[in-house]
Design an enzyme around this catalytic site. Sequence first.
Site, mmCIF file in Angstrom:
data_model
loop_
_atom_site.group_PDB
_atom_site.id
_atom_site.type_symbol
_atom_site.label_atom_id
_atom_site.label_comp_id
_atom_site.label_asym_id
_atom_site.label_seq_id
_atom_site.Cartn_x
_atom_site.Cartn_y
_atom_site.Cartn_z
ATOM 1 N N LEU A 136 0.865 -1.178 0.000
ATOM 2 C CA LEU A 136 0.000 0.000 0.000
ATOM 3 C C LEU A 136 0.898 1.222 0.000
ATOM 4 O O LEU A 136 1.931 1.242 0.682
ATOM 5 C CB LEU A 136 -0.916 0.024 1.233
ATOM 6 C CG LEU A 136 -2.043 -1.014 1.285
ATOM 7 C CD1 LEU A 136 -2.833 -0.864 2.580
ATOM 8 C CD2 LEU A 136 -2.966 -0.899 0.089
ATOM 9 N N ASP A 137 0.521 2.238 -0.762
ATOM 10 C CA ASP A 137 1.295 3.468 -0.796
ATOM 11 C C ASP A 137 1.390 4.058 0.599
ATOM 12 O O ASP A 137 0.560 3.783 1.478
ATOM 13 C CB ASP A 137 0.641 4.496 -1.719
ATOM 14 C CG ASP A 137 0.498 3.984 -3.140
ATOM 15 O OD1 ASP A 137 1.278 3.113 -3.524
ATOM 16 O OD2 ASP A 137 -0.401 4.472 -3.847
ATOM 17 N N ARG A 138 2.357 4.912 0.782
ATOM 18 C CA ARG A 138 2.588 5.496 2.115
ATOM 19 C C ARG A 138 1.331 6.146 2.691
ATOM 20 O O ARG A 138 1.002 5.974 3.854
ATOM 21 C CB ARG A 138 3.723 6.526 2.032
ATOM 22 C CG ARG A 138 4.067 7.156 3.362
ATOM 23 C CD ARG A 138 5.333 7.971 3.287
ATOM 24 N NE ARG A 138 5.767 8.383 4.604
ATOM 25 C CZ ARG A 138 6.990 8.759 4.898
ATOM 26 N NH1 ARG A 138 7.921 8.778 3.962
ATOM 27 N NH2 ARG A 138 7.305 9.122 6.117
#
Length: 268
Positions: A136-138
């Site tokens: 998952l992106d930051r």
Amino acid sequence: MARKPPPRRPSASQDKSPSRSRWEGKAKPDWLSRALARAGVFPLPEAEEAIRAGRVTVNGRVVSQPLAPVPEGAVLRVNGAEIPREVETRVLAFHKPADLLTSTVSQHRTGTVYEVLLPQLPDELSRYTWHAIGRLDRGTTGLLLFTNDEKLVAHATSPETHLPKRYVATVQGTADEEKIEPLRRGVMLEDGPTRPAKVKLRDEHTVEVVVTEGRHHQVKRMLGAVGLPVQALHREAVGGVELDVSEGTFRLLTPEEISQGLGYSGRS
């Protein structure tokens, strides 16, 4: 009369038969430290320490190199106690907060999901090496799965598995059926067309998107392509596994959730 040059002899490289890998045609063995970590005996760094300290034997012989190959069927012992090689597949469902990286401590020393997850694990789970299933992106929150089984990672992230992932996006502007309809057919991105997605409106600023791919920033790019830039993104489900724990916490999946929810039949 000019003399003919002597016939050329084959070079040494031509004389030699093609080199063969030591393990060609055979099952490639695991290395010792990873075999212990997979079995849940130690986390990988502790496994390496135990091996170097002479506490580990393979088929009755002390082995002090963490990267020593372990053939299939070899008997491993730590401090004289035999270690079972076949280990149950475990999966953790973790609710990822924002502003954490989905990467290992070796890649980024601080600010990773592991800093939040690992201190919570009970002793029987803390000895495994945990692998994130996808990323998952930051800034993206929601369901992030971890497993001790690398084959499950390959299964769940393979483009051929078509494992659905459900996201909820908060978007800029006003979302309506006309804007989101192209997503149901697939849209062209810079790295090629997307598969058709399941999309529905929750309200004029909230869009639910179900994709069966795992391309980089895919949901954000898809919504951006139809004029709906994403302000916030949250993942609610992976396969048949729903997010049902509070932010920053985890739970252990049941065998049924692994086999039915993730479509995984086990190690092979």
